[in-house]
Structures are given as structure tokens and as C-alpha cells.
Design an enzyme around this catalytic site. Structure first.
Site, mmCIF file in Angstrom:
data_model
loop_
_atom_site.group_PDB
_atom_site.id
_atom_site.type_symbol
_atom_site.label_atom_id
_atom_site.label_comp_id
_atom_site.label_asym_id
_atom_site.label_seq_id
_atom_site.Cartn_x
_atom_site.Cartn_y
_atom_site.Cartn_z
ATOM 1 N N GLY A 1 0.825 -1.208 0.000
ATOM 2 C CA GLY A 1 0.000 0.000 0.000
ATOM 3 C C GLY A 1 0.858 1.256 0.000
ATOM 4 O O GLY A 1 0.543 2.240 -0.673
ATOM 5 N N CYS B 1 -15.685 10.056 18.599
ATOM 6 C CA CYS B 1 -16.866 9.215 18.392
ATOM 7 C C CYS B 1 -17.289 8.526 19.692
ATOM 8 O O CYS B 1 -17.852 9.180 20.558
ATOM 9 C CB CYS B 1 -16.612 8.241 17.245
ATOM 10 S SG CYS B 1 -18.149 7.657 16.513
ATOM 11 N N ARG C 1 -23.803 4.702 15.145
ATOM 12 C CA ARG C 1 -25.204 4.306 15.272
ATOM 13 C C ARG C 1 -25.890 5.021 16.435
ATOM 14 O O ARG C 1 -27.091 5.055 16.538
ATOM 15 C CB ARG C 1 -25.259 2.802 15.586
ATOM 16 C CG ARG C 1 -25.834 1.951 14.515
ATOM 17 C CD ARG C 1 -25.887 0.492 14.950
ATOM 18 N NE ARG C 1 -24.886 -0.295 14.228
ATOM 19 C CZ ARG C 1 -24.970 -0.576 12.941
ATOM 20 N NH1 ARG C 1 -25.972 -0.148 12.226
ATOM 21 N NH2 ARG C 1 -24.030 -1.284 12.348
ATOM 22 N N HIS D 1 -15.133 11.882 12.903
ATOM 23 C CA HIS D 1 -13.750 11.373 12.901
ATOM 24 C C HIS D 1 -12.870 12.320 12.083
ATOM 25 O O HIS D 1 -12.685 12.099 10.884
ATOM 26 C CB HIS D 1 -13.698 9.996 12.244
ATOM 27 C CG HIS D 1 -14.422 8.925 12.975
ATOM 28 N ND1 HIS D 1 -13.776 7.977 13.719
ATOM 29 C CD2 HIS D 1 -15.738 8.632 13.065
ATOM 30 C CE1 HIS D 1 -14.667 7.144 14.244
ATOM 31 N NE2 HIS D 1 -15.866 7.520 13.859
ATOM 32 N N GLU E 1 -9.814 12.547 11.858
ATOM 33 C CA GLU E 1 -8.571 11.931 11.362
ATOM 34 C C GLU E 1 -8.629 11.526 9.892
ATOM 35 O O GLU E 1 -7.615 11.474 9.206
ATOM 36 C CB GLU E 1 -8.188 10.711 12.208
ATOM 37 C CG GLU E 1 -9.197 9.580 12.268
ATOM 38 C CD GLU E 1 -10.262 9.774 13.353
ATOM 39 O OE1 GLU E 1 -10.347 10.883 13.921
ATOM 40 O OE2 GLU E 1 -11.012 8.814 13.626
HETATM 41 N N1 GLN Z 1 -20.315 2.606 19.004
HETATM 42 C C1 GLN Z 1 -20.608 3.977 18.820
HETATM 43 C C2 GLN Z 1 -21.745 4.200 17.837
HETATM 44 O O1 GLN Z 1 -22.091 3.333 17.086
HETATM 45 C C3 GLN Z 1 -19.384 4.752 18.391
HETATM 46 C C4 GLN Z 1 -18.882 4.378 17.051
HETATM 47 C C5 GLN Z 1 -17.476 4.847 16.793
HETATM 48 O O2 GLN Z 1 -16.743 5.138 17.726
HETATM 49 N N2 GLN Z 1 -17.068 4.867 15.532
HETATM 50 O O3 GLN Z 1 -22.309 5.261 17.778
#
Ligand code: GLN
Length: 557
Positions: A17, A385, A466, A511, A513
């Protein structure tokens, strides 16, 4: 359009990669516009349902694809945005073939690997290539030559050359060339065998990039050339370096760019944004020879495999390089923290704490403990998150005094569901591709740290979740002193929280990043690393003098 196909030999994880991204980078710096595709022989339709210990992180594209982590390398090296169509898996190919068969599109034929499956691979590639206005598409084939599952992909590229022409296709093979410890001898035999295996199915490589500890000497290159029929001047080495970002430089020094340009008649297509990789080289110098170091603790569930959080550790590298520092990462397993008696001990000599994204209950109490420590000890903190959701849980329990506050992901029956399923997730039962995925706008409020960092009222960042902060608790969280400084477009979803009076406590539902680039660090990461450097007492010299490296970074390119 030209296609550069990259296959791997002898072992997996030889850094194909990185080599693929580096070839793209070199061609891009010489004025070609480049994009990339990853073909993955596994039968999953996408990477979204895979445990990170199997394949490393799931990289989320702007259009909401859950893809292989190599797409992250391509985006970072080339500073481009890829679509989910840039990841073609066996599962996806078969899904499409079977759908066509069910519809009756094959008009009574027996559906077979050749021609139908192989044709589908070629069509997917051609359609995708044609949808882009570019000069070169690099196509990396996952796995190792000799695997049963990669055969249809290799057959597809063999046919692809016949159809698209020799001048428009290039086959690059990346085998491991090991060195025997006892004698220090370089052994080319496994690479010879892997080329033989490729030839057996009709693919003669044009270029070899040997993955080896050291630059191959003349004798080894001559031997490889003799046995593989690849000209000696087309044999290069991707040797061990301290940073992956050095690989384009070391390959270019060996003449790889010039060779590929000649072979594909690519010279001088467009204006290069970074001729001679000058700016890239400066970035690499900052990475390799920083002024100082800060130590960051990363708290997560899959910390035994750093690839599980690849975009996060790379975002830290980019942010730190912007202020000429290096980040030393201390990986902390969340479950272990659950049993740790002294957090002060666990976080000794740590200048910043991150609580990483994640799914499921295991280790969550360890994460909550880490957040509590960061909040109460004024240690720089960045939660991503799940890290944000658990920051809300910690705050609800310990500041609001809501005993039994939790996310319903951890405890469906908890007394205070301060984090709950997104309303649109209520009836979703299947796991693949069903989360809130990809880029969505986020509205930032002022005054706030997050606004100072981005310098924009509306940003767009990528998501994969989610659950969300339960709207019923937002009022009480604010009343208890939590600042909600970023929300979704409708205003209903919490996207960013901050704690006033803390040197740096920011957590994001998105996110950031995934959009971090070597020369364009992600604002929340940059702010975090700057705060950690302050805590460590390490002086920082931002790349643009006089600018702390916040708002202005967007124009730094
Ligand atoms: N488990 C959490 C959700 O589904 C956070 C997901 C995550 O950190 N990407 O919302």
C-alpha cells in the site's frame, strides 16, 4: 488513461500500500494527476463488518464507504478524496454477478469465473477509471500472488493489458527480499518464485520494487533481472526507513519516477503542485528530525494492533510535524485500565490523552476512567466518536450526578440513557453499511475552541456511528457546564463538546482523522498536540511562523 497494477509477492504486509501510494505520489509530483483503486480478494462486500484485528482500521470515505485502510494511505499521500467505488472486493464482484444472474441478464448462459466474474472486475475498473478525469490510476491487488482467491483479479489484469494495450498498462511486483541474519546475505529466491508464479498465469512484471531491509546491491539486482526477465534498471528497493513518508523519496532517488514516466510516455502532463517533492521533503524532514517530543496515551480496545487506529496515529504525526514535534504514543488497553488502581501512575509522563472510537461494552468503564482522569487532572484530552459519547457519560455521572448514566449500547436498561440509538437506526437489523456514514456538515458555534481551530462556521467531517447524545439530556448537560459547540445541520445532533476552564477538552462525534493530510493537519488534532506540548513545556515552532497553526492551516497548501 494509464493503469499501474501493483501485486505483492512472498508475504503479505510487505508495504504494498505504501509502495503503491509512493508511485502515485512520484508521478503526481511530476505533473500527472493520479487516483487509486484497491482490489481486495476477501469475500466481504466491504471492510465495514470486519474486526479491526483482522484487517486493521476501517477507512471511511467522504461518500460513506467503509473501506480498506490502504485507501487512507492513498488519500494521505496524494491529498485526494476517494469514493467508495475505489475499493473493489471479491464480495462486491460476486454480489453484482449474482444480482445480474437473478435478473436474467446472462440470457441463459452458464455463469462462470471466466468470463463473467473476470469481466465484472474489468468493467468495475474501467467504469470507475472513466468516471475520473485523471492521467494515471494505480490499482493495488490485495493479498499475495499464489493465493487462490486473488486469481480472478490477476486474470482480469492480464486481459486488461490485452484490451487496453501495453503502452497504457504497467505491472509492478512487490516481493519481499529477505536477508539472512547469520550471514547478512540477501536472498532473491523467494522473489524469483513469486515472479514465476505470476508468469504462470500470464503476467510478466515490468517493474520490481523489492521490499528489503537494505538497498539491493548490483549483484542481487542482476540476479533478480536474470531470473525474472525484468531489466535491471527496472528493479528498485523499498528499504527500511523510519517513516513511511520517506518511501516516495527513496524510490524517486533510485529513478523509479523517470522509468515509469518513460515507459508510459507520461512526461509533463500538467502543472505539478509540488515539483521535485520539495514540500513533501520538508515535511519528511520535520517528521524525521523533530525539535522535541510529546507523549500521548491512546486508550482503546484494539491497542495490540496499532493498524486498528491507523488514521488516528497518522493524524497525530501530521499535527506534530506542523509544530516540528514527534508524538510518542503509549497504547493503553481500556480493559486493563478498568483494573488499574492508580490512574496517576498509568498516565505518568503523559501529556495528552485520547479515547478512541469503538463498539460494544467491553472496556468501556476503563475508557470512562481515563476520561474522568483527563477532566479532573486538566490533562489535554481529545475524544473521538465513542470517545465523545463516553465523555458525555462520564460528565453525566460525575458532574450532573446521574447515577447509572450510560449509553444504551453498553446497557440497554441503564437508568439514564444519555447516549442512545439514532432515531433512524431503530429498525435497522443488518450490520453492513447501515450506520450514519461519511461526510456531513457540522455547524460550529462561537466563541469556542473548535471554531478557533477550524476558522469556519460550517465544516464537513466524516462519520461512522449508530448512537448519539440523547437530545432529552442536552439541556441538563449545558446547565451543568458542558459546552456543545458543534451540531448537525438540523441542530438536533451533538457533534462537538468542550469543557470550559479546561486547557483542552474537546470531543467530536465525527472522525476528523480521516481528513488529516501530511501538509494539512486536522484542526482538532493540531489543537490537541499544541496543548500537549504546552503541558510538556516543549517549545513549538509552527511551519508558518507566527501562526499557532490553527485557522491558517487551511491555506497552508
Ligand atoms: N459505538 C458507537 C456508535 O455506534 C461509536 C462508534 C465509533 O466510535 N465509531 O455510535
Amino acid at each position: 488513461m494509464k493503469y499501474v497494477f501493483v501485486t505483492g509477492g512472498v508475504l503479505s504486509s510487505v508495504g504494498k500500500g505504501i509502495v503503491t501510494s509512493s508511485i502515485g505520489k512520484i508521478l503526481q509530483s511530476a505533473g500527472s494527476s493520479v487516483s487509486s483503486v484497491k482490489m481486495d480478494p476477501y469475500v466481504n462486500v466491504d471492510a465495514g463488518t470486519m474486526n479491526p484485528y483482522q484487517h486493521g482500521e476501517v477507512f471511511v470515505t467522504q461518500d460513506g464507504g467503509e473501506t480498506d485502510l490502504d485507501l487512507g494511505h492513498y488519500e494521505r499521500f496524494l491529498d485526494i478524496e476517494l469514493s467508495k467505488h475505489a475499493n473493489i472486493t471479491t464480495g462486491l464482484v460476486y454480489k453484482r454477478v449474482i444480482e445480474k444472474e437473478r435478473k436474467g441478464d446472462y440470457l441463459g448462459q452458464t455463469v462462470q469465473i471466466i468470463p463473467h466474474v473476470v469481466d465484472e472486475i474489468k468493467d468495475l475498473l474501467l467504469d470507475y477509471g472513466r468516471s475520473l478525469d485523471i492521467d494515471v490510476l494505480t490499482v493495488e491487488i490485495g493479498g499475495t500472488v499464489g493465493d487462490i482467491e486473488s486469481l480472478p483479479f490477476l486474470e482480469a489484469i492480464r486481459q486488461f493489458r490485452m484490451e487496453q494495450g501495453y503502452d497504457n498498462t504497467l505491472f509492478v511486483h512487490v516481493p519481499l527480499v529477505p536477508e539472512l541474519k547469520s550471514t547478512g546475505e540477501t536472498k532473491t529466491k523467494p522473489a524469483q518464485h513469486s515472479v514465476q508464479e505470476l508468469r504462470r498465469i500470464g503476467v510478466q512484471p515490468d517493474v520490481i520494487v523489492a521490499r528489503s531491509a537494505r538497498l539491493l546491491d548490483e549483484a542481487s539486482r542482476a540476479k533478480l533481472a536474470l531470473f525474472t526477465s525484468v531489466p535491471k534498471e527496472a528493479i528498485f528497493t523499498s528499504y527500511d526507513v523510519s517513516s513511511i513518508y520517506q518511501v516516495p523519496l527513496i524510490l524517486d532517488e533510485q529513478g523509479l519516477g523517470a522509468y515509469v514516466e518513460r515507459r508510459l510516455s507520461l512526461a509533463n502532463r500538467r502543472r505539478s503542485l509540488d515539483p521535485g517533492l520539495k514540500r513533501w521533503r520538508e515535511f519528511v524532514e520535520r517528521v524525521v528530525e523533530p525539535d522535541g517530543e510529546v507523549t500521548i496515551a491512546l486508550v482503546g480496545k484494539y491497542t495490540a494492533l496499532p493498524d486498528a487506529y491507523l488514521s488516528i496515529s497518522e493524524a497525530l504525526v501530521h499535527a506534530a510535524a506542523w509544530i516540528r514535534l514527534r508524538v510518542h504514543i503509549k497504547w493503553l488497553r481500556a480493559e486493563t485500565l478498568e483494573e488499574t488502581a492508580s490512574l496517576a501512575e498509568a498516565f505518568r509522563d503523559i501529556h495528552g490523552i485520547m479515547v478512541l472510537p469503538g463498539f460494544g461494552r467491553r472496556g468501556t468503564e476503563g475508557k470512562v476512567k481515563a476520561i474522568h482522569y483527563a477532566r479532573t487532572s486538566s490533562t489535554a484530552f481529545l475524544g473521538i466518536c465513542f470517545g465523545m459519547q463516553l465523555s458525555v457519560v462520564e460528565f453525566a455521572r460525575n458532574v450532573l450526578g446521574l447515577k447509572g448514566a450510560n449509553s444504551t449500547e453498553n446497557d440497554e436498561e441503564c437508568a439514564h440513557p444519555v447516549v442512545d440509538l439514532l432515531p433512524e437506526q431503530g429498525n435497522v437489523t443488518s450490520k453492513g453499511g447501515t450506520m450514519r456514514l461519511g461526510g456531513y456538515p457540522v455547524i460550529l458555534s462561537r466563541p469556542s475552541k473548535i471554531f478557533d481551530l477550524y476558522g469556519e462556521d460550517v465544516i464537513n467531517e466524516r462519520h461512522r456511528h449508530r448512537y448519539e447524545v440523547n437530545p432529552k439530556y442536552i439541556r441538563s448537560l449545558i446547565d451543568a457546564g458542558m459546552n456543545i459547540t458543534g451540531v448537525s445541520e438540523s441542530g438536533g445532533r451533538v457533534e462537538v463538546i468542550e469543557l470550559p476552564g479546561h486547557p483542552y477538552f474537546i470531543a467530536t462525534q465525527f472522525h476528523p482523522e480521516f481528513k488529516s493530510r501530511p501538509l494539512r493537519p486536522s484542526p482538532p488534532y493540531l489543537g490537541f498536540v499544541i496543548a500537549a506540548a504546552r503541558a510538556a513545556g516543549v517549545p513549538t515552532r509552527p511551519v508558518l511562523p507566527g501562526k499557532g497553526g490553527v485557522k491558517e492551516t487551511r491555506w497552508s497548501q
